[in-house]
Design an enzyme around this catalytic site. Structure first.
Site, PDB file in Angstrom:
ATOM      1  N   SER A 186       0.829  -1.218   0.000  1.00 57.17           N
ATOM      2  CA  SER A 186       0.000   0.000   0.000  1.00 57.17           C
ATOM      3  C   SER A 186       0.859   1.262   0.000  1.00 57.17           C
ATOM      4  CB  SER A 186      -0.972   0.006   1.176  1.00 57.17           C
ATOM      5  OG  SER A 186      -0.316  -0.280   2.382  1.00 57.17           O
ATOM      6  N   HIS A 193      -2.009  -8.931   1.795  1.00 55.59           N
ATOM      7  CA  HIS A 193      -1.736  -7.659   2.504  1.00 55.59           C
ATOM      8  C   HIS A 193      -2.930  -7.385   3.427  1.00 55.59           C
ATOM      9  CE1 HIS A 193       0.054  -3.880   3.350  1.00 55.59           C
ATOM     10  NE2 HIS A 193      -0.243  -3.191   2.259  1.00 55.59           N
ATOM     11  N   HIS A 213       5.400 -12.842   7.638  1.00 52.36           N
ATOM     12  CA  HIS A 213       5.628 -11.452   7.230  1.00 52.36           C
ATOM     13  C   HIS A 213       6.846 -11.390   6.315  1.00 52.36           C
ATOM     14  CE1 HIS A 213       6.125  -7.089   7.406  1.00 52.36           C
ATOM     15  NE2 HIS A 213       4.839  -7.089   7.699  1.00 52.36           N
ATOM     16  N   ARG A 221       2.432  -4.805  16.725  1.00 47.16           N
ATOM     17  CA  ARG A 221       1.048  -4.331  16.547  1.00 47.16           C
ATOM     18  C   ARG A 221       0.068  -5.405  17.020  1.00 47.16           C
ATOM     19  NH1 ARG A 221       1.380  -3.052  10.269  1.00 47.16           N
ATOM     20  NH2 ARG A 221       2.230  -5.160  10.415  1.00 47.16           N
ATOM     21  N   ASP A 260      -2.706  -8.558  11.419  1.00 45.71           N
ATOM     22  CA  ASP A 260      -4.053  -8.968  10.998  1.00 45.71           C
ATOM     23  C   ASP A 260      -4.591 -10.157  11.781  1.00 45.71           C
ATOM     24  OD1 ASP A 260      -4.149  -6.991   8.979  1.00 45.71           O
ATOM     25  OD2 ASP A 260      -2.882  -8.242   7.717  1.00 45.71           O
TER      26      ASP A 260
HETATM   27  N1  CMX Z   1       0.940 -19.881   5.924  1.00 49.50           N
HETATM   28  C1  CMX Z   1       1.403 -20.801   5.036  1.00 49.50           C
HETATM   29  N2  CMX Z   1       2.474 -20.581   4.258  1.00 49.50           N
HETATM   30  C2  CMX Z   1       3.110 -19.420   4.396  1.00 49.50           C
HETATM   31  C3  CMX Z   1       2.716 -18.448   5.320  1.00 49.50           C
HETATM   32  C4  CMX Z   1       1.567 -18.708   6.088  1.00 49.50           C
HETATM   33  N3  CMX Z   1       1.067 -17.807   6.940  1.00 49.50           N
HETATM   34  N4  CMX Z   1       3.552 -17.391   5.229  1.00 49.50           N
HETATM   35  C5  CMX Z   1       4.440 -17.696   4.276  1.00 49.50           C
HETATM   36  N5  CMX Z   1       4.168 -18.922   3.766  1.00 49.50           N
HETATM   37  C6  CMX Z   1       4.840 -19.585   2.654  1.00 49.50           C
HETATM   38  C7  CMX Z   1       4.748 -18.684   1.426  1.00 49.50           C
HETATM   39  O1  CMX Z   1       3.480 -18.815   0.771  1.00 49.50           O
HETATM   40  C8  CMX Z   1       5.894 -19.185   0.611  1.00 49.50           C
HETATM   41  O2  CMX Z   1       5.502 -20.387  -0.021  1.00 49.50           O
HETATM   42  P1  CMX Z   1       6.042 -20.795  -1.488  1.00 49.50           P
HETATM   43  O3  CMX Z   1       7.512 -20.968  -1.311  1.00 49.50           O
HETATM   44  O4  CMX Z   1       5.293 -22.029  -1.798  1.00 49.50           O
HETATM   45  O5  CMX Z   1       5.704 -19.638  -2.391  1.00 49.50           O
HETATM   46  C9  CMX Z   1       6.930 -19.524   1.675  1.00 49.50           C
HETATM   47  O6  CMX Z   1       6.208 -19.693   2.889  1.00 49.50           O
HETATM   48  C10 CMX Z   1       7.961 -18.430   1.890  1.00 49.50           C
HETATM   49  O7  CMX Z   1       7.308 -17.206   2.137  1.00 49.50           O
HETATM   50  P2  CMX Z   1       7.974 -16.100   3.066  1.00 49.50           P
HETATM   51  O8  CMX Z   1       9.240 -15.679   2.398  1.00 49.50           O
HETATM   52  O9  CMX Z   1       8.050 -16.550   4.470  1.00 49.50           O
HETATM   53  O10 CMX Z   1       6.881 -14.951   3.015  1.00 49.50           O
HETATM   54  P3  CMX Z   1       6.694 -13.790   1.925  1.00 49.50           P
HETATM   55  O11 CMX Z   1       7.626 -12.696   2.282  1.00 49.50           O
HETATM   56  O12 CMX Z   1       6.760 -14.326   0.541  1.00 49.50           O
HETATM   57  O13 CMX Z   1       5.197 -13.356   2.183  1.00 49.50           O
HETATM   58  C11 CMX Z   1       3.311 -12.901   3.541  1.00 49.50           C
HETATM   59  C12 CMX Z   1       4.811 -12.674   3.348  1.00 49.50           C
HETATM   60  C13 CMX Z   1       2.817 -11.985   4.638  1.00 49.50           C
HETATM   61  C14 CMX Z   1       2.583 -12.520   2.248  1.00 49.50           C
HETATM   62  C15 CMX Z   1       3.077 -14.404   3.908  1.00 49.50           C
HETATM   63  O14 CMX Z   1       3.674 -14.685   5.144  1.00 49.50           O
HETATM   64  C16 CMX Z   1       1.608 -14.774   3.933  1.00 49.50           C
HETATM   65  O15 CMX Z   1       1.057 -15.135   2.884  1.00 49.50           O
HETATM   66  N6  CMX Z   1       0.964 -14.712   5.132  1.00 49.50           N
HETATM   67  C17 CMX Z   1      -0.476 -14.971   5.234  1.00 49.50           C
HETATM   68  C18 CMX Z   1      -1.248 -13.760   4.743  1.00 49.50           C
HETATM   69  C19 CMX Z   1      -1.111 -12.601   5.714  1.00 49.50           C
HETATM   70  O16 CMX Z   1      -1.277 -12.746   6.906  1.00 49.50           O
HETATM   71  N7  CMX Z   1      -0.842 -11.405   5.179  1.00 49.50           N
HETATM   72  C20 CMX Z   1      -0.831 -10.156   5.985  1.00 49.50           C
HETATM   73  C21 CMX Z   1       0.561  -9.543   6.156  1.00 49.50           C
HETATM   74  C22 CMX Z   1       0.483  -8.257   6.927  1.00 49.50           C
HETATM   75  C23 CMX Z   1      -0.163  -7.175   6.098  1.00 49.50           C
HETATM   76  O17 CMX Z   1       0.406  -6.744   5.087  1.00 49.50           O
HETATM   77  O18 CMX Z   1      -1.309  -6.787   6.409  1.00 49.50           O
END
Ligand code: CMX
Length: 435
Positions: free
Chosen positions: A241, A271, A317, A326, A372
Protein backbone atom coordinates in the site's frame (compact mmCIF):
# COMPACT_ATOMS: atom_id res chain seq x y z
CA UNK A 1 1.65 28.38 18.00
CA UNK A 2 2.62 27.34 14.46
CA UNK A 3 -0.09 25.49 12.56
CA UNK A 4 0.72 22.07 11.18
CA UNK A 5 1.21 23.53 7.71
CA UNK A 6 3.66 26.17 8.95
CA UNK A 7 5.47 23.56 11.02
CA UNK A 8 5.78 21.24 7.99
CA UNK A 9 6.83 24.13 5.73
CA UNK A 10 9.62 25.06 8.13
CA UNK A 11 11.01 21.52 7.96
CA UNK A 12 11.22 21.40 4.18
CA UNK A 13 14.28 23.53 3.37
CA UNK A 14 16.62 21.90 5.93
CA UNK A 15 15.51 18.46 4.74
CA UNK A 16 16.00 19.40 1.08
CA UNK A 17 19.49 20.58 2.01
CA UNK A 18 20.30 17.29 3.78
CA UNK A 19 19.17 15.25 0.80
CA UNK A 20 20.98 17.50 -1.68
CA UNK A 21 24.22 17.14 0.29
CA UNK A 22 23.88 13.37 0.49
CA UNK A 23 23.16 12.88 -3.20
CA UNK A 24 25.84 15.37 -4.29
CA UNK A 25 28.62 14.25 -1.99
CA UNK A 26 27.85 10.56 -1.58
CA UNK A 27 25.59 9.76 -4.53
CA UNK A 28 27.88 6.99 -5.80
CA UNK A 29 28.09 5.05 -2.55
CA UNK A 30 26.38 1.65 -2.78
CA UNK A 31 23.78 0.83 -0.10
CA UNK A 32 22.46 -2.40 -1.61
CA UNK A 33 23.16 -5.15 -4.14
CA UNK A 34 20.49 -7.13 -5.95
CA UNK A 35 20.68 -10.89 -6.42
CA UNK A 36 18.89 -12.93 -9.04
CA UNK A 37 16.69 -14.38 -6.28
CA UNK A 38 15.70 -10.88 -5.14
CA UNK A 39 14.87 -9.73 -8.66
CA UNK A 40 12.48 -12.67 -9.06
CA UNK A 41 11.46 -12.73 -5.39
CA UNK A 42 9.62 -9.47 -4.83
CA UNK A 43 12.80 -7.43 -4.17
CA UNK A 44 12.97 -8.53 -0.52
CA UNK A 45 15.63 -6.62 1.38
CA UNK A 46 16.75 -4.44 -1.55
CA UNK A 47 17.34 -0.94 -0.17
CA UNK A 48 16.12 1.31 -2.96
CA UNK A 49 13.40 3.50 -1.46
CA UNK A 50 13.61 6.37 1.01
CA UNK A 51 10.67 6.80 3.40
CA UNK A 52 11.07 9.11 6.37
CA UNK A 53 7.96 8.34 8.39
CA UNK A 54 8.80 4.95 9.88
CA UNK A 55 11.36 2.14 9.83
CA UNK A 56 10.87 -1.59 10.33
CA UNK A 57 13.41 -3.79 12.07
CA UNK A 58 12.85 -7.54 11.55
CA UNK A 59 13.38 -8.33 15.23
CA UNK A 60 12.24 -5.18 16.99
CA UNK A 61 9.29 -4.26 14.77
CA UNK A 62 8.10 -0.85 13.69
CA UNK A 63 9.33 2.51 14.92
CA UNK A 64 7.32 5.55 13.92
CA UNK A 65 9.80 8.44 13.58
CA UNK A 66 11.98 6.60 16.07
CA UNK A 67 9.23 5.75 18.58
CA UNK A 68 8.09 2.22 19.41
CA UNK A 69 4.41 1.41 19.86
CA UNK A 70 4.62 1.28 23.70
CA UNK A 71 6.35 4.67 23.66
CA UNK A 72 3.64 6.14 21.45
CA UNK A 73 0.86 4.75 23.61
CA UNK A 74 2.45 6.63 26.45
CA UNK A 75 3.55 9.85 24.76
CA UNK A 76 0.86 10.77 22.21
CA UNK A 77 -2.06 12.91 23.39
CA UNK A 78 -5.28 11.10 24.33
CA UNK A 79 -8.97 11.94 24.13
CA UNK A 80 -10.42 13.44 27.36
CA UNK A 81 -10.68 10.53 29.81
CA UNK A 82 -9.10 8.17 27.27
CA UNK A 83 -5.99 6.01 27.51
CA UNK A 84 -5.18 5.29 23.88
CA UNK A 85 -3.28 7.64 21.55
CA UNK A 86 -5.19 9.84 19.12
CA UNK A 87 -4.60 9.22 15.39
CA UNK A 88 -4.29 12.97 14.86
CA UNK A 89 -1.12 12.73 16.94
CA UNK A 90 0.47 10.00 14.84
CA UNK A 91 -0.22 11.99 11.65
CA UNK A 92 1.41 15.05 13.19
CA UNK A 93 4.40 12.95 14.23
CA UNK A 94 4.73 11.13 10.90
CA UNK A 95 4.57 14.39 8.94
CA UNK A 96 6.82 16.57 11.08
CA UNK A 97 8.99 14.12 13.02
CA UNK A 98 7.98 15.90 16.26
CA UNK A 99 5.68 14.75 19.02
CA UNK A 100 2.59 16.97 19.08
CA UNK A 101 1.31 18.83 22.12
CA UNK A 102 -2.28 18.44 23.33
CA UNK A 103 -3.04 21.75 21.63
CA UNK A 104 -1.51 20.65 18.29
CA UNK A 105 -3.75 17.62 18.29
CA UNK A 106 -6.86 19.56 19.28
CA UNK A 107 -6.20 21.97 16.41
CA UNK A 108 -5.86 19.10 13.96
CA UNK A 109 -9.11 17.55 15.18
CA UNK A 110 -10.82 20.88 14.58
CA UNK A 111 -9.29 21.29 11.15
CA UNK A 112 -10.34 17.80 10.01
CA UNK A 113 -13.84 18.45 11.36
CA UNK A 114 -14.00 21.60 9.21
CA UNK A 115 -12.69 19.89 6.08
CA UNK A 116 -14.72 16.71 6.54
CA UNK A 117 -17.82 17.25 4.45
CA UNK A 118 -18.09 14.81 1.52
CA UNK A 119 -19.54 16.40 -1.65
CA UNK A 120 -22.97 15.15 -2.64
CA UNK A 121 -21.76 13.91 -6.06
CA UNK A 122 -19.34 11.50 -4.31
CA UNK A 123 -22.18 10.09 -2.23
CA UNK A 124 -24.19 9.73 -5.45
CA UNK A 125 -21.34 7.71 -6.97
CA UNK A 126 -21.28 5.47 -3.89
CA UNK A 127 -25.06 5.07 -3.97
CA UNK A 128 -24.87 3.86 -7.57
CA UNK A 129 -22.57 0.93 -6.70
CA UNK A 130 -24.25 -2.48 -6.19
CA UNK A 131 -24.20 -3.22 -2.46
CA UNK A 132 -22.48 -6.55 -2.97
CA UNK A 133 -19.36 -4.91 -4.45
CA UNK A 134 -16.58 -5.45 -1.90
CA UNK A 135 -16.33 -2.53 0.59
CA UNK A 136 -12.66 -2.00 -0.28
CA UNK A 137 -13.56 -1.58 -3.95
CA UNK A 138 -16.24 0.92 -2.92
CA UNK A 139 -13.76 2.71 -0.66
CA UNK A 140 -11.22 3.02 -3.45
CA UNK A 141 -13.96 4.24 -5.84
CA UNK A 142 -15.12 6.82 -3.29
CA UNK A 143 -11.57 8.17 -2.98
CA UNK A 144 -11.21 8.25 -6.75
CA UNK A 145 -14.56 10.01 -7.16
CA UNK A 146 -13.22 12.80 -4.93
CA UNK A 147 -10.32 13.43 -7.30
CA UNK A 148 -12.19 16.31 -8.93
CA UNK A 149 -11.45 18.23 -5.71
CA UNK A 150 -7.68 18.01 -6.16
CA UNK A 151 -5.99 21.37 -5.70
CA UNK A 152 -2.70 19.84 -6.79
CA UNK A 153 -4.18 18.80 -10.17
CA UNK A 154 -5.73 22.25 -10.56
CA UNK A 155 -2.56 24.15 -9.65
CA UNK A 156 -0.47 21.89 -11.89
CA UNK A 157 -2.74 22.69 -14.81
CA UNK A 158 -2.32 26.39 -14.08
CA UNK A 159 1.47 26.00 -14.16
CA UNK A 160 2.91 25.84 -10.66
CA UNK A 161 6.68 25.75 -10.05
CA UNK A 162 8.12 22.53 -8.63
CA UNK A 163 9.12 24.22 -5.38
CA UNK A 164 5.44 24.76 -4.61
CA UNK A 165 4.23 21.19 -5.21
CA UNK A 166 4.17 20.43 -1.51
CA UNK A 167 1.61 23.12 -0.74
CA UNK A 168 -1.44 21.89 -2.71
CA UNK A 169 -0.38 18.31 -1.93
CA UNK A 170 -0.59 19.13 1.78
CA UNK A 171 -4.03 20.70 1.24
CA UNK A 172 -5.26 17.66 -0.72
CA UNK A 173 -3.93 15.31 1.96
CA UNK A 174 -5.65 17.23 4.76
CA UNK A 175 -8.95 17.35 2.83
CA UNK A 176 -8.78 13.68 1.96
CA UNK A 177 -7.89 12.50 5.47
CA UNK A 178 -10.70 14.62 6.90
CA UNK A 179 -13.24 12.93 4.61
CA UNK A 180 -12.07 9.30 4.77
CA UNK A 181 -13.95 8.25 7.95
CA UNK A 182 -17.14 9.74 6.51
CA UNK A 183 -16.73 7.90 3.21
CA UNK A 184 -15.98 4.66 5.07
CA UNK A 185 -18.91 5.07 7.47
CA UNK A 186 -21.23 5.93 4.57
CA UNK A 187 -20.25 2.67 2.83
CA UNK A 188 -20.72 0.69 6.04
CA UNK A 189 -24.15 2.11 6.89
CA UNK A 190 -25.32 1.84 3.28
CA UNK A 191 -24.36 -1.81 2.89
CA UNK A 192 -25.14 -3.18 6.33
CA UNK A 193 -27.41 -0.74 8.18
CA UNK A 194 -30.28 -0.11 5.82
CA UNK A 195 -28.81 3.07 4.39
CA UNK A 196 -29.47 4.87 7.68
CA UNK A 197 -26.65 7.35 8.13
CA UNK A 198 -25.36 9.04 11.25
CA UNK A 199 -24.10 12.64 11.02
CA UNK A 200 -20.69 13.42 12.54
CA UNK A 201 -20.50 14.69 16.10
CA UNK A 202 -18.61 18.02 16.12
CA UNK A 203 -17.38 17.38 19.65
CA UNK A 204 -15.52 14.19 18.75
CA UNK A 205 -12.01 13.47 17.53
CA UNK A 206 -11.30 11.82 14.14
CA UNK A 207 -11.25 8.21 15.43
CA UNK A 208 -14.04 8.70 17.96
CA UNK A 209 -16.19 10.24 15.27
CA UNK A 210 -15.52 7.35 12.92
CA UNK A 211 -16.79 4.96 15.62
CA UNK A 212 -19.81 7.21 16.18
CA UNK A 213 -20.70 7.41 12.46
CA UNK A 214 -20.43 3.62 12.16
CA UNK A 215 -23.12 3.48 14.82
CA UNK A 216 -21.16 1.74 17.56
CA UNK A 217 -21.89 3.90 20.58
CA UNK A 218 -19.45 2.50 23.08
CA UNK A 219 -16.60 4.43 24.71
CA UNK A 220 -14.35 1.36 24.69
CA UNK A 221 -14.90 0.92 20.95
CA UNK A 222 -13.92 4.56 20.42
CA UNK A 223 -10.70 3.80 22.31
CA UNK A 224 -10.16 0.72 20.17
CA UNK A 225 -10.64 2.80 17.02
CA UNK A 226 -8.07 5.34 18.17
CA UNK A 227 -5.53 2.63 18.93
CA UNK A 228 -6.33 0.70 15.75
CA UNK A 229 -5.98 3.80 13.56
CA UNK A 230 -2.59 4.56 15.12
CA UNK A 231 -1.27 0.99 14.89
CA UNK A 232 -2.08 0.42 11.21
CA UNK A 233 -0.94 3.86 10.01
CA UNK A 234 2.52 3.09 8.67
CA UNK A 235 4.94 0.21 8.16
CA UNK A 236 7.87 1.83 6.32
CA UNK A 237 7.87 2.36 2.56
CA UNK A 238 8.18 -1.00 0.83
CA UNK A 239 4.85 -2.64 1.72
CA UNK A 240 2.35 -2.80 -1.13
CA UNK A 241 0.00 0.00 0.00
CA UNK A 242 2.81 2.43 0.84
CA UNK A 243 4.89 1.61 -2.19
CA UNK A 244 1.91 1.82 -4.57
CA UNK A 245 0.84 5.20 -3.20
CA UNK A 246 4.40 6.46 -3.59
CA UNK A 247 4.79 4.96 -7.08
CA UNK A 248 1.53 6.39 -8.43
CA UNK A 249 2.34 9.73 -6.81
CA UNK A 250 5.77 9.77 -8.44
CA UNK A 251 4.07 10.46 -11.78
CA UNK A 252 2.74 13.63 -10.08
CA UNK A 253 -0.64 11.97 -9.79
CA UNK A 254 -2.47 13.74 -6.97
CA UNK A 255 -3.27 12.37 -3.51
CA UNK A 256 -6.66 10.98 -4.58
CA UNK A 257 -5.27 9.00 -7.52
CA UNK A 258 -2.32 7.81 -5.45
CA UNK A 259 -4.23 6.71 -2.37
CA UNK A 260 -6.90 4.96 -4.41
CA UNK A 261 -4.09 2.95 -6.04
CA UNK A 262 -2.57 2.17 -2.65
CA UNK A 263 -5.93 0.98 -1.34
CA UNK A 264 -6.26 -1.43 -4.27
CA UNK A 265 -3.01 -3.02 -3.12
CA UNK A 266 -4.18 -3.11 0.48
CA UNK A 267 -7.27 -4.99 -0.74
CA UNK A 268 -5.16 -8.05 -1.64
CA UNK A 269 -5.39 -11.14 0.62
CA UNK A 270 -1.64 -11.27 1.24
CA UNK A 271 -1.74 -7.66 2.50
CA UNK A 272 -4.60 -5.86 4.28
CA UNK A 273 -7.40 -8.19 3.24
CA UNK A 274 -5.75 -10.78 5.49
CA UNK A 275 -7.64 -9.19 8.43
CA UNK A 276 -11.00 -10.30 7.01
CA UNK A 277 -9.53 -13.64 5.94
CA UNK A 278 -8.41 -14.30 9.53
CA UNK A 279 -11.93 -13.81 10.86
CA UNK A 280 -13.50 -15.81 8.03
CA UNK A 281 -11.05 -18.64 8.76
CA UNK A 282 -11.74 -18.50 12.52
CA UNK A 283 -15.52 -18.43 12.03
CA UNK A 284 -15.32 -21.45 9.73
CA UNK A 285 -13.21 -23.12 12.40
CA UNK A 286 -15.85 -22.40 15.05
CA UNK A 287 -18.62 -23.59 12.79
CA UNK A 288 -16.77 -26.85 12.31
CA UNK A 289 -15.36 -27.39 15.81
CA UNK A 290 -17.65 -25.39 18.09
CA UNK A 291 -16.82 -22.24 20.07
CA UNK A 292 -14.38 -23.97 22.45
CA UNK A 293 -12.04 -26.01 20.28
CA UNK A 294 -9.24 -27.92 21.97
CA UNK A 295 -5.62 -27.26 21.03
CA UNK A 296 -5.47 -30.69 19.37
CA UNK A 297 -8.45 -29.75 17.21
CA UNK A 298 -6.83 -26.41 16.35
CA UNK A 299 -3.62 -28.18 15.34
CA UNK A 300 -5.52 -30.42 12.98
CA UNK A 301 -7.42 -27.46 11.52
CA UNK A 302 -4.15 -25.59 10.88
CA UNK A 303 -2.61 -28.65 9.21
CA UNK A 304 -5.76 -29.14 7.10
CA UNK A 305 -5.47 -25.55 5.86
CA UNK A 306 -1.79 -26.00 5.00
CA UNK A 307 -2.37 -29.38 3.38
CA UNK A 308 -5.07 -27.81 1.23
CA UNK A 309 -2.31 -25.55 -0.15
CA UNK A 310 -3.57 -22.40 1.61
CA UNK A 311 -1.76 -19.91 3.81
CA UNK A 312 -2.61 -19.42 7.49
CA UNK A 313 -3.99 -15.88 7.38
CA UNK A 314 -2.49 -13.46 9.88
CA UNK A 315 0.78 -15.37 10.16
CA UNK A 316 4.11 -14.68 8.47
CA UNK A 317 5.63 -11.45 7.23
CA UNK A 318 7.91 -10.30 4.44
CA UNK A 319 10.19 -8.38 6.84
CA UNK A 320 9.32 -9.22 10.47
CA UNK A 321 10.94 -12.21 12.14
CA UNK A 322 9.11 -12.08 15.45
CA UNK A 323 5.62 -11.44 16.81
CA UNK A 324 4.39 -8.19 15.33
CA UNK A 325 4.34 -5.49 18.07
CA UNK A 326 1.05 -4.33 16.55
CA UNK A 327 -0.32 -7.78 17.42
CA UNK A 328 1.05 -7.42 20.94
CA UNK A 329 -0.61 -4.01 21.42
CA UNK A 330 -3.96 -5.44 20.34
CA UNK A 331 -3.48 -8.43 22.60
CA UNK A 332 -2.85 -6.08 25.51
CA UNK A 333 -6.07 -4.23 24.66
CA UNK A 334 -7.97 -7.54 24.61
CA UNK A 335 -6.46 -8.70 27.91
CA UNK A 336 -7.59 -5.45 29.47
CA UNK A 337 -11.07 -5.08 27.96
CA UNK A 338 -12.26 -8.51 26.80
CA UNK A 339 -10.25 -11.21 28.58
CA UNK A 340 -13.13 -13.69 28.56
CA UNK A 341 -14.18 -13.27 24.95
CA UNK A 342 -14.43 -16.69 23.25
CA UNK A 343 -12.91 -15.59 19.94
CA UNK A 344 -10.03 -13.95 21.81
CA UNK A 345 -9.44 -17.30 23.51
CA UNK A 346 -9.24 -19.00 20.08
CA UNK A 347 -6.89 -16.24 18.81
CA UNK A 348 -4.69 -16.76 21.89
CA UNK A 349 -4.67 -20.55 21.49
CA UNK A 350 -3.75 -20.16 17.82
CA UNK A 351 -0.80 -18.00 18.94
CA UNK A 352 0.49 -21.09 20.78
CA UNK A 353 -0.46 -23.62 18.12
CA UNK A 354 0.40 -22.02 14.77
CA UNK A 355 4.09 -21.01 15.07
CA UNK A 356 5.46 -24.51 15.84
CA UNK A 357 3.37 -25.95 13.00
CA UNK A 358 4.61 -23.35 10.53
CA UNK A 359 8.15 -24.13 11.69
CA UNK A 360 7.58 -27.84 11.16
CA UNK A 361 5.90 -27.14 7.81
CA UNK A 362 9.19 -25.46 6.92
CA UNK A 363 8.16 -22.87 4.36
CA UNK A 364 7.27 -19.58 6.04
CA UNK A 365 10.38 -17.62 7.05
CA UNK A 366 8.43 -16.02 9.87
CA UNK A 367 6.08 -18.29 11.85
CA UNK A 368 4.78 -15.49 14.09
CA UNK A 369 1.49 -13.57 13.93
CA UNK A 370 1.22 -10.24 12.15
CA UNK A 371 -1.14 -7.31 12.80
CA UNK A 372 -4.05 -8.97 11.00
CA UNK A 373 -4.18 -12.03 13.24
CA UNK A 374 -5.75 -10.02 16.04
CA UNK A 375 -7.78 -7.08 14.80
CA UNK A 376 -10.90 -8.98 13.71
CA UNK A 377 -11.63 -10.45 17.11
CA UNK A 378 -11.57 -6.98 18.68
CA UNK A 379 -13.89 -5.49 16.06
CA UNK A 380 -16.27 -8.41 16.37
CA UNK A 381 -16.39 -8.07 20.15
CA UNK A 382 -17.90 -4.58 19.78
CA UNK A 383 -20.47 -5.75 17.25
CA UNK A 384 -18.76 -5.05 13.92
CA UNK A 385 -19.45 -8.50 12.60
CA UNK A 386 -19.32 -7.69 8.87
CA UNK A 387 -15.77 -8.85 8.27
CA UNK A 388 -15.76 -7.93 4.58
CA UNK A 389 -15.52 -4.38 5.91
CA UNK A 390 -12.43 -4.91 8.10
CA UNK A 391 -9.85 -3.90 5.50
CA UNK A 392 -11.56 -0.51 5.18
CA UNK A 393 -10.54 0.18 8.81
CA UNK A 394 -6.99 -0.67 7.82
CA UNK A 395 -7.32 1.62 4.80
CA UNK A 396 -8.52 4.64 6.78
CA UNK A 397 -5.54 4.17 9.09
CA UNK A 398 -2.91 3.42 6.42
CA UNK A 399 -3.85 6.67 4.68
CA UNK A 400 -2.25 8.58 7.58
CA UNK A 401 1.21 7.21 6.89
CA UNK A 402 1.22 6.98 3.13
CA UNK A 403 -0.22 10.47 2.71
CA UNK A 404 2.30 11.97 5.13
CA UNK A 405 4.97 10.35 2.96
CA UNK A 406 3.38 11.71 -0.19
CA UNK A 407 3.67 15.24 1.22
CA UNK A 408 7.38 14.60 1.73
CA UNK A 409 7.76 13.13 -1.76
CA UNK A 410 6.56 16.43 -3.23
CA UNK A 411 8.44 18.55 -0.70
CA UNK A 412 11.70 16.84 -1.62
CA UNK A 413 10.91 16.90 -5.33
CA UNK A 414 11.44 13.15 -5.66
CA UNK A 415 11.39 12.06 -9.31
CA UNK A 416 9.16 9.67 -11.21
CA UNK A 417 9.94 6.10 -10.13
CA UNK A 418 11.40 4.00 -12.91
CA UNK A 419 13.54 1.01 -11.89
CA UNK A 420 15.20 -1.07 -14.60
CA UNK A 421 13.52 -4.34 -15.48
CA UNK A 422 15.34 -7.20 -17.15
CA UNK A 423 14.30 -10.32 -19.03
CA UNK A 424 15.08 -13.96 -18.24
CA UNK A 425 17.21 -14.02 -21.42
CA UNK A 426 19.20 -11.13 -19.97
CA UNK A 427 19.67 -12.91 -16.63
CA UNK A 428 20.86 -16.13 -18.33
CA UNK A 429 23.25 -14.20 -20.55
CA UNK A 430 24.57 -12.23 -17.58
CA UNK A 431 25.23 -15.43 -15.62
CA UNK A 432 26.93 -17.04 -18.61
CA UNK A 433 29.25 -14.06 -18.89
CA UNK A 434 30.16 -14.34 -15.20
CA UNK A 435 31.69 -17.79 -15.72
N1 CMX B 1 0.94 -19.88 5.92
C1 CMX B 1 1.40 -20.80 5.04
N2 CMX B 1 2.47 -20.58 4.26
C2 CMX B 1 3.11 -19.42 4.40
C3 CMX B 1 2.72 -18.45 5.32
C4 CMX B 1 1.57 -18.71 6.09
N3 CMX B 1 1.07 -17.81 6.94
N4 CMX B 1 3.55 -17.39 5.23
C5 CMX B 1 4.44 -17.70 4.28
N5 CMX B 1 4.17 -18.92 3.77
C6 CMX B 1 4.84 -19.59 2.65
C7 CMX B 1 4.75 -18.68 1.43
O1 CMX B 1 3.48 -18.81 0.77
C8 CMX B 1 5.89 -19.18 0.61
O2 CMX B 1 5.50 -20.39 -0.02
P1 CMX B 1 6.04 -20.79 -1.49
O3 CMX B 1 7.51 -20.97 -1.31
O4 CMX B 1 5.29 -22.03 -1.80
O5 CMX B 1 5.70 -19.64 -2.39
C9 CMX B 1 6.93 -19.52 1.68
O6 CMX B 1 6.21 -19.69 2.89
C10 CMX B 1 7.96 -18.43 1.89
O7 CMX B 1 7.31 -17.21 2.14
P2 CMX B 1 7.97 -16.10 3.07
O8 CMX B 1 9.24 -15.68 2.40
O9 CMX B 1 8.05 -16.55 4.47
O10 CMX B 1 6.88 -14.95 3.02
P3 CMX B 1 6.69 -13.79 1.93
O11 CMX B 1 7.63 -12.70 2.28
O12 CMX B 1 6.76 -14.33 0.54
O13 CMX B 1 5.20 -13.36 2.18
C11 CMX B 1 3.31 -12.90 3.54
C12 CMX B 1 4.81 -12.67 3.35
C13 CMX B 1 2.82 -11.98 4.64
C14 CMX B 1 2.58 -12.52 2.25
C15 CMX B 1 3.08 -14.40 3.91
O14 CMX B 1 3.67 -14.69 5.14
C16 CMX B 1 1.61 -14.77 3.93
O15 CMX B 1 1.06 -15.13 2.88
N6 CMX B 1 0.96 -14.71 5.13
C17 CMX B 1 -0.48 -14.97 5.23
C18 CMX B 1 -1.25 -13.76 4.74
C19 CMX B 1 -1.11 -12.60 5.71
O16 CMX B 1 -1.28 -12.75 6.91
N7 CMX B 1 -0.84 -11.41 5.18
C20 CMX B 1 -0.83 -10.16 5.98
C21 CMX B 1 0.56 -9.54 6.16
C22 CMX B 1 0.48 -8.26 6.93
C23 CMX B 1 -0.16 -7.18 6.10
O17 CMX B 1 0.41 -6.74 5.09
O18 CMX B 1 -1.31 -6.79 6.41
Amino acid sequence: MASLKEKFAAKIDPMRQRVRTLTKQHGEIKISDVSVAQAYGGMRGVKCLVTETSALDPYEGIRFRGFTIPELRQKLPKAPGGEEPLPEGIFYLLLTGDLPSEEDVRELTKEWQQRGEVPEYVLEVLKSIPKDVHPMTQFSMGILALQKESLFAQRYREGMPKTEYWDPMFEDVMNLLAKLPRIAAFIYRRIYKNDEHIPPDPTLDWGGNFAHMLGVENEEFKELMRLYLVLHSDHEGGNVSAHTTHLVGSALSDAYLSLSGGMNGLAGPLHGLANQEVLRWIMELIEKLGSKPTKEQLKQYVWDTLNAGQVIPGYGHAVLRKTDPRYVAQREFALKHLPDNEIFKVVSDLYEVVPPILQEHGKAKNPWPNVDAHSGCLLLHYGVKEYDFYTVFFGVSRALGVLASLCWDRALGLPIERPKSITTDWVEEFIKNQN
